[in-house]
Design a protein around this motif. Structure first.
Motif, PDB file in Angstrom:
ATOM      1  N   LEU A  21       0.828  -1.205   0.000  1.00 51.52           N
ATOM      2  CA  LEU A  21       0.000   0.000   0.000  1.00 51.52           C
ATOM      3  C   LEU A  21       0.868   1.263   0.000  1.00 51.52           C
ATOM      4  O   LEU A  21       0.540   2.249  -0.663  1.00 51.52           O
ATOM      5  CB  LEU A  21      -0.934   0.002   1.205  1.00 51.52           C
ATOM      6  CG  LEU A  21      -2.016  -1.084   1.214  1.00 51.52           C
ATOM      7  CD1 LEU A  21      -2.822  -1.033   2.502  1.00 51.52           C
ATOM      8  CD2 LEU A  21      -2.934  -0.930  -0.002  1.00 51.52           C
ATOM      9  N   ALA A  22       1.969   1.236   0.759  1.00 55.50           N
ATOM     10  CA  ALA A  22       2.870   2.387   0.765  1.00 55.50           C
ATOM     11  C   ALA A  22       3.476   2.609  -0.621  1.00 55.50           C
ATOM     12  O   ALA A  22       3.598   3.751  -1.084  1.00 55.50           O
ATOM     13  CB  ALA A  22       3.972   2.186   1.805  1.00 55.50           C
ATOM     14  N   ALA A  23       3.857   1.533  -1.281  1.00 54.02           N
ATOM     15  CA  ALA A  23       4.413   1.643  -2.638  1.00 54.02           C
ATOM     16  C   ALA A  23       3.390   2.249  -3.583  1.00 54.02           C
ATOM     17  O   ALA A  23       3.720   3.117  -4.410  1.00 54.02           O
ATOM     18  CB  ALA A  23       4.850   0.268  -3.129  1.00 54.02           C
ATOM     19  N   SER A  24       2.129   1.825  -3.462  1.00 56.07           N
ATOM     20  CA  SER A  24       1.079   2.368  -4.317  1.00 56.07           C
ATOM     21  C   SER A  24       0.860   3.850  -4.038  1.00 56.07           C
ATOM     22  O   SER A  24       0.732   4.660  -4.963  1.00 56.07           O
ATOM     23  CB  SER A  24      -0.219   1.593  -4.087  1.00 56.07           C
ATOM     24  OG  SER A  24      -1.284   2.158  -4.834  1.00 56.07           O
ATOM     25  N   ASP A  25       0.831   4.225  -2.749  1.00 57.68           N
ATOM     26  CA  ASP A  25       0.625   5.630  -2.385  1.00 57.68           C
ATOM     27  C   ASP A  25       1.742   6.522  -2.920  1.00 57.68           C
ATOM     28  O   ASP A  25       1.494   7.648  -3.364  1.00 57.68           O
ATOM     29  CB  ASP A  25       0.556   5.772  -0.864  1.00 57.68           C
ATOM     30  CG  ASP A  25      -0.711   5.168  -0.272  1.00 57.68           C
ATOM     31  OD1 ASP A  25      -1.638   4.873  -1.051  1.00 57.68           O
ATOM     32  OD2 ASP A  25      -0.763   4.996   0.963  1.00 57.68           O
ATOM     33  N   MET A  26       2.971   6.028  -2.849  1.00 56.98           N
ATOM     34  CA  MET A  26       4.134   6.831  -3.240  1.00 56.98           C
ATOM     35  C   MET A  26       4.501   6.646  -4.712  1.00 56.98           C
ATOM     36  O   MET A  26       5.443   7.270  -5.187  1.00 56.98           O
ATOM     37  CB  MET A  26       5.330   6.456  -2.353  1.00 56.98           C
ATOM     38  CG  MET A  26       5.093   6.640  -0.860  1.00 56.98           C
ATOM     39  SD  MET A  26       4.839   8.356  -0.377  1.00 56.98           S
ATOM     40  CE  MET A  26       6.510   8.990  -0.514  1.00 56.98           C
ATOM     41  N   ASP A  27       3.751   5.774  -5.406  1.00 55.04           N
ATOM     42  CA  ASP A  27       3.959   5.535  -6.835  1.00 55.04           C
ATOM     43  C   ASP A  27       5.382   5.061  -7.115  1.00 55.04           C
ATOM     44  O   ASP A  27       6.082   5.579  -7.995  1.00 55.04           O
ATOM     45  CB  ASP A  27       3.653   6.813  -7.641  1.00 55.04           C
ATOM     46  CG  ASP A  27       3.499   6.529  -9.131  1.00 55.04           C
ATOM     47  OD1 ASP A  27       3.173   5.374  -9.471  1.00 55.04           O
ATOM     48  OD2 ASP A  27       3.695   7.455  -9.939  1.00 55.04           O
ATOM     49  N   VAL A  28       5.810   4.048  -6.360  1.00 58.11           N
ATOM     50  CA  VAL A  28       7.120   3.421  -6.587  1.00 58.11           C
ATOM     51  C   VAL A  28       6.916   1.912  -6.557  1.00 58.11           C
ATOM     52  O   VAL A  28       5.938   1.408  -5.996  1.00 58.11           O
ATOM     53  CB  VAL A  28       8.157   3.831  -5.506  1.00 58.11           C
ATOM     54  CG1 VAL A  28       8.420   5.322  -5.549  1.00 58.11           C
ATOM     55  CG2 VAL A  28       7.694   3.394  -4.122  1.00 58.11           C
ATOM     56  N   PRO A  29       7.832   1.141  -7.155  1.00 54.83           N
ATOM     57  CA  PRO A  29       7.714  -0.323  -7.094  1.00 54.83           C
ATOM     58  C   PRO A  29       7.852  -0.837  -5.667  1.00 54.83           C
ATOM     59  O   PRO A  29       8.560  -0.230  -4.849  1.00 54.83           O
ATOM     60  CB  PRO A  29       8.884  -0.801  -7.968  1.00 54.83           C
ATOM     61  CG  PRO A  29       9.261   0.375  -8.801  1.00 54.83           C
ATOM     62  CD  PRO A  29       8.968   1.584  -7.983  1.00 54.83           C
ATOM     63  N   ARG A  30       7.188  -1.956  -5.382  1.00 59.65           N
ATOM     64  CA  ARG A  30       7.298  -2.525  -4.045  1.00 59.65           C
ATOM     65  C   ARG A  30       8.738  -2.893  -3.728  1.00 59.65           C
ATOM     66  O   ARG A  30       9.174  -2.800  -2.569  1.00 59.65           O
ATOM     67  CB  ARG A  30       6.405  -3.762  -3.920  1.00 59.65           C
ATOM     68  CG  ARG A  30       6.287  -4.273  -2.484  1.00 59.65           C
ATOM     69  CD  ARG A  30       5.518  -5.575  -2.411  1.00 59.65           C
ATOM     70  NE  ARG A  30       5.287  -5.983  -1.040  1.00 59.65           N
ATOM     71  CZ  ARG A  30       6.183  -6.520  -0.233  1.00 59.65           C
ATOM     72  NH1 ARG A  30       7.431  -6.703  -0.684  1.00 59.65           N
ATOM     73  NH2 ARG A  30       5.882  -6.878   1.011  1.00 59.65           N
ATOM     74  N   SER A  31       9.483  -3.314  -4.723  1.00 61.77           N
ATOM     75  CA  SER A  31      10.888  -3.675  -4.510  1.00 61.77           C
ATOM     76  C   SER A  31      11.694  -2.483  -4.008  1.00 61.77           C
ATOM     77  O   SER A  31      12.638  -2.641  -3.229  1.00 61.77           O
ATOM     78  CB  SER A  31      11.495  -4.218  -5.806  1.00 61.77           C
ATOM     79  OG  SER A  31      11.410  -3.255  -6.846  1.00 61.77           O
ATOM     80  N   THR A  32      11.316  -1.282  -4.456  1.00 61.34           N
ATOM     81  CA  THR A  32      11.992  -0.072  -3.986  1.00 61.34           C
ATOM     82  C   THR A  32      11.748   0.142  -2.498  1.00 61.34           C
ATOM     83  O   THR A  32      12.662   0.506  -1.740  1.00 61.34           O
ATOM     84  CB  THR A  32      11.507   1.155  -4.772  1.00 61.34           C
ATOM     85  OG1 THR A  32      11.816   0.986  -6.146  1.00 61.34           O
ATOM     86  CG2 THR A  32      12.159   2.431  -4.258  1.00 61.34           C
ATOM     87  N   VAL A  33      10.511  -0.089  -2.073  1.00 62.86           N
ATOM     88  CA  VAL A  33      10.189   0.048  -0.651  1.00 62.86           C
ATOM     89  C   VAL A  33      11.019  -0.923   0.173  1.00 62.86           C
ATOM     90  O   VAL A  33      11.609  -0.556   1.199  1.00 62.86           O
ATOM     91  CB  VAL A  33       8.688  -0.202  -0.401  1.00 62.86           C
ATOM     92  CG1 VAL A  33       8.366  -0.073   1.086  1.00 62.86           C
ATOM     93  CG2 VAL A  33       7.840   0.766  -1.202  1.00 62.86           C
ATOM     94  N   THR A  34      11.077  -2.172  -0.265  1.00 63.50           N
ATOM     95  CA  THR A  34      11.853  -3.186   0.458  1.00 63.50           C
ATOM     96  C   THR A  34      13.315  -2.782   0.583  1.00 63.50           C
ATOM     97  O   THR A  34      13.921  -2.889   1.660  1.00 63.50           O
ATOM     98  CB  THR A  34      11.753  -4.546  -0.263  1.00 63.50           C
ATOM     99  OG1 THR A  34      10.377  -4.924  -0.370  1.00 63.50           O
ATOM    100  CG2 THR A  34      12.514  -5.618   0.485  1.00 63.50           C
ATOM    101  N   LYS A  35      13.885  -2.281  -0.509  1.00 65.25           N
ATOM    102  CA  LYS A  35      15.300  -1.895  -0.491  1.00 65.25           C
ATOM    103  C   LYS A  35      15.526  -0.680   0.400  1.00 65.25           C
ATOM    104  O   LYS A  35      16.503  -0.627   1.163  1.00 65.25           O
ATOM    105  CB  LYS A  35      15.781  -1.596  -1.910  1.00 65.25           C
ATOM    106  CG  LYS A  35      17.271  -1.268  -1.987  1.00 65.25           C
ATOM    107  CD  LYS A  35      17.719  -1.040  -3.410  1.00 65.25           C
ATOM    108  CE  LYS A  35      19.238  -0.862  -3.496  1.00 65.25           C
ATOM    109  NZ  LYS A  35      19.740   0.187  -2.577  1.00 65.25           N
ATOM    110  N   VAL A  36      14.637   0.314   0.308  1.00 66.99           N
ATOM    111  CA  VAL A  36      14.801   1.529   1.116  1.00 66.99           C
ATOM    112  C   VAL A  36      14.755   1.195   2.599  1.00 66.99           C
ATOM    113  O   VAL A  36      15.576   1.676   3.394  1.00 66.99           O
ATOM    114  CB  VAL A  36      13.718   2.560   0.751  1.00 66.99           C
ATOM    115  CG1 VAL A  36      13.687   3.690   1.788  1.00 66.99           C
ATOM    116  CG2 VAL A  36      13.982   3.132  -0.630  1.00 66.99           C
ATOM    117  N   ILE A  37      13.807   0.365   3.021  1.00 67.93           N
ATOM    118  CA  ILE A  37      13.689   0.000   4.429  1.00 67.93           C
ATOM    119  C   ILE A  37      14.917  -0.790   4.875  1.00 67.93           C
ATOM    120  O   ILE A  37      15.462  -0.568   5.970  1.00 67.93           O
ATOM    121  CB  ILE A  37      12.398  -0.803   4.685  1.00 67.93           C
ATOM    122  CG1 ILE A  37      11.170   0.032   4.326  1.00 67.93           C
ATOM    123  CG2 ILE A  37      12.335  -1.241   6.142  1.00 67.93           C
ATOM    124  CD1 ILE A  37      11.063   1.351   5.062  1.00 67.93           C
TER     125      ILE A  37
END
Length: 299
Positions: A21-37
């Motif tokens: 859901l965070a990836a969708s809100d921020m318009d980035v791939p889910r993989s980007t969220v995983t890497k950033v965290i």
């Protein structure tokens, strides 16, 4: 992704409890969220999030980091907004006493949010004393006398109170004509969370304030339970007039001892002294003060 963007992404994950859901809100791939965290946790040397198959929750360190991120991001938005002349925007976090909010603020929220469409409101209800800076709260709405603190207090109303009871209670115990005739009566009590003491009844007699405690078959800490105890005929009580207008009109409650009313109590909005007043908080304070003034006049 720079550190500020990483903070924005992290706070969205915490708020949405979901990488997807965070990836969708921020318009980035889910993989980007995983890497950033993962990069955040590696750089900080702590685990920020607990992950399960259903939900993502912050650890204790993650919750502390989340609140620090909120303050930093809020300061950035406020600084940029102040120079650009932009309208108030971002998340407004307020702590309120629920009865006050429902009567004075909630009816006007649609107009307030329509006026400031870039604002979001997170509102929590409670009577505890909040550490605004530590908990990331922008301002607090409180009823009654305030303890000494470093917070700035803006009084927005003085609420009239009255002494009341049910007709059934008065039929059983008699209607007191003055304070002397309160002997043999009972009261519904409000117990203070901080001290555990039951607040006595208060009466303005000329220029003096007299306090009086009666036997108390029920003492509560919540406003709704207090009102329920009054309506059940368990004793005399003192409440803000706005809170029982309907009950008085229907005859479910009866005002007594009108010549010696309880003193009025202030309603205040509090915010930290140490931080510059942000555009969103200033907009809310001005609007809320106007709502209290307008609805008191209409009462």
């Amino acid at each position: 992704m720079d550190r500020f963007d990483a903070m924005r992404l992290y706070t969205r994950v915490v708020e949405r409890r979901s990488f997807t859901l965070a990836a969708s809100d921020m318009d980035v791939p889910r993989s980007t969220v995983t890497k950033v965290i993962a990069d955040l946790e590696k750089r900080l040397g702590v685990r920020l999030l607990q992950r399960t198959t259903r939900v993502v929750r912050p650890t204790l360190d993650g919750e502390a980091y989340y609140r620090r991120c909120l303050r930093i991001l809020d300061d950035i938005e406020d600084a940029e907004g102040g120079f650009s002349g932009a309208e108030p925007r971002g998340m407004l976090r307020i702590e309120v006493q629920g009865t006050l909010a429902r009567h004075f603020l909630m009816p006007g929220f649609p107009d307030f949010l329509a006026r400031y469409p870039q604002l979001q409101i997170t509102m929590s209800e409670g009577d505890r004393w909040v550490d605004l800076v530590q908990e990331g709260v922008d301002c607090v709405l409180r009823y009654g006398k305030l303890p000494d603190s470093e917070l700035v207090a803006r009084q927005v109303a003085m609420l009239d109170r009255l002494t009341c009871a049910t007709p059934d209670y008065l039929a059983r115990f008699g209607t007191p004509a003055d304070l002397a005739s309160l002997e043999g009566h009972r009261m519904v009590g409000i117990r203070q969370m901080s001290s555990g003491n039951v607040t006595p009844l208060e009466f303005v007699v000329g220029d003096d304030l007299k306090s009086l405690s009666l036997p108390c078959p029920l003492a509560v800490t919540g406003t709704e339970s207090y009102l329920a105890g009054i309506e059940l005929g368990l004793g005399i009580a003192q409440v803000p007039r706005f809170h029982i207008v309907d009950q008085l009109r229907r005859g479910a409650l009866v005002e007594i001892l009108r010549d010696t009313p309880p003193p009025s109590q202030p309603v205040s909005l509090l915010y930290p002294r140490s931080r510059q007043l942000s555009p969103r908080v200033r907009a809310f304070l001005d609007w809320a003060a106007g709502e209290f003034a307008r609805r008191q006049l209409a009462a």
